[in-house]
Scaffold this motif. Structure first.
Motif, PDB file in Angstrom:
ATOM      1  N   ALA A  63       0.807  -1.224   0.000  1.00 30.55           N
ATOM      2  CA  ALA A  63       0.000   0.000   0.000  1.00 30.55           C
ATOM      3  C   ALA A  63       0.838   1.271   0.000  1.00 30.55           C
ATOM      4  O   ALA A  63       0.445   2.286  -0.573  1.00 30.55           O
ATOM      5  CB  ALA A  63      -0.930  -0.011   1.216  1.00 30.55           C
ATOM      6  N   GLU A  64       1.994   1.194   0.667  1.00 30.18           N
ATOM      7  CA  GLU A  64       2.711   2.452   0.944  1.00 30.18           C
ATOM      8  C   GLU A  64       4.017   2.627   0.190  1.00 30.18           C
ATOM      9  O   GLU A  64       4.744   3.588   0.429  1.00 30.18           O
ATOM     10  CB  GLU A  64       2.956   2.544   2.463  1.00 30.18           C
ATOM     11  N   ARG A 109      -7.985   0.999  -4.967  1.00 31.10           N
ATOM     12  CA  ARG A 109      -7.730   0.158  -3.794  1.00 31.10           C
ATOM     13  C   ARG A 109      -9.008  -0.559  -3.400  1.00 31.10           C
ATOM     14  O   ARG A 109     -10.060   0.075  -3.307  1.00 31.10           O
ATOM     15  CB  ARG A 109      -7.240   1.035  -2.630  1.00 31.10           C
ATOM     16  N   TRP A 140       4.361  -5.288   6.204  1.00 32.77           N
ATOM     17  CA  TRP A 140       4.063  -3.964   5.649  1.00 32.77           C
ATOM     18  C   TRP A 140       2.659  -4.027   5.047  1.00 32.77           C
ATOM     19  O   TRP A 140       2.261  -5.071   4.515  1.00 32.77           O
ATOM     20  CB  TRP A 140       5.070  -3.608   4.549  1.00 32.77           C
TER      21      TRP A 140
END
Ligand SMILES: CC(C)(COP(=O)(O)OP(=O)(O)OC[C@H]1O[C@@H](n2cnc3c(N)ncnc32)[C@H](O)[C@@H]1OP(=O)(O)O)[C@@H](O)C(=O)NCCC(=O)NCCS
Length: 167
Positions: free
Chosen positions: A117-118, A133, A158
């Motif tokens: 996601a990051e 998403r 993560w």
């Protein structure tokens, strides 16, 4: 140029995956950076089924690849890797567009994938390419199974998520 992968491409595809993965060390994800490439037998299975594509440079050297499978009647991108020496030239986007066309022709309503996601070149990158998403509730059973497998492999250290682009 983008073409379907040949069996002889598999060795270089594995080298590209390892080289591309090293970028994760820059953002403190050493475990991901150090991951081994997918086994040759697994890549060969995609290749044999015609669901593996490579991008080549002007000298016909393979510099990137994408593999996909069907998950719940939708084409799912399992892996896309661009050799770092050829990154940020639109090759990843071109591979995804190519597969979008292939999937559309075969009646897939969308493309899906799972990703971090990051990480800048993961979810935010795919959003720029038209993916959105998915919430946990939106995951189809097949995507849920993939996410569970990833969690079992420790990738959920993560944040990860599923994404979908309508075709
Ligand atoms: C993700 C990946 C396939 C993108 O391929 P690419 O050919 O470099 O991407 P494109 O040229 O289509 O798009 C470039 C955009 O991706 C993002 N990007 C690519 N590399 C980046 C990096 N190191 N840091 C930040 N953003 C990055 C940026 O948005 C960039 O746009 P910009 O150059 O205008 O800033 C490639 O970076 C890669 O192989 N990464 C490692 C493996 C990986 O994460 N695979 C996907 C998850 S399985």
């Amino acid at each position: 140029m983008i073409r379907v992968a040949r069996a002889a491409d598999v060795a270089v595809m594995r080298l590209i995956e390892v080289a591309a993965g090293r970028a994760f060390a820059d953002v403190g994800m050493d475990k991901v950076a150090g991951d081994e490439a997918l086994p040759a037998a697994e890549l060969l299975a995609y290749q044999r089924d015609g669901r593996a594509w490579v991008a080549t440079d002007a000298n016909e050297q393979v510099v990137a690849y994408l593999i996909a499978l069907w998950v719940d009647q939708v084409v799912h991108i399992e892996q896309v890797s661009v050799h770092p020496g050829y990154a940020r030239r639109g090759i990843g986007a071109a591979l995804i567009e190519h597969v979008a066309g292939w999937a559309r022709e075969r009646g897939s309503a969308a493309l899906t994938l799972t990703t971090f996601a990051e990480v800048a070149w993961n979810a935010p990158y795919y959003e720029r390419l038209g993916f959105r998403r998915l919430t946990e509730d939106e995951l189809t059973p097949g995507l849920r199974a993939i996410r569970a497998e990833e969690a079992a492999h420790g990738l959920d250290e993560w944040p990860r998520l599923g994404m979908r682009r309508e075709l």
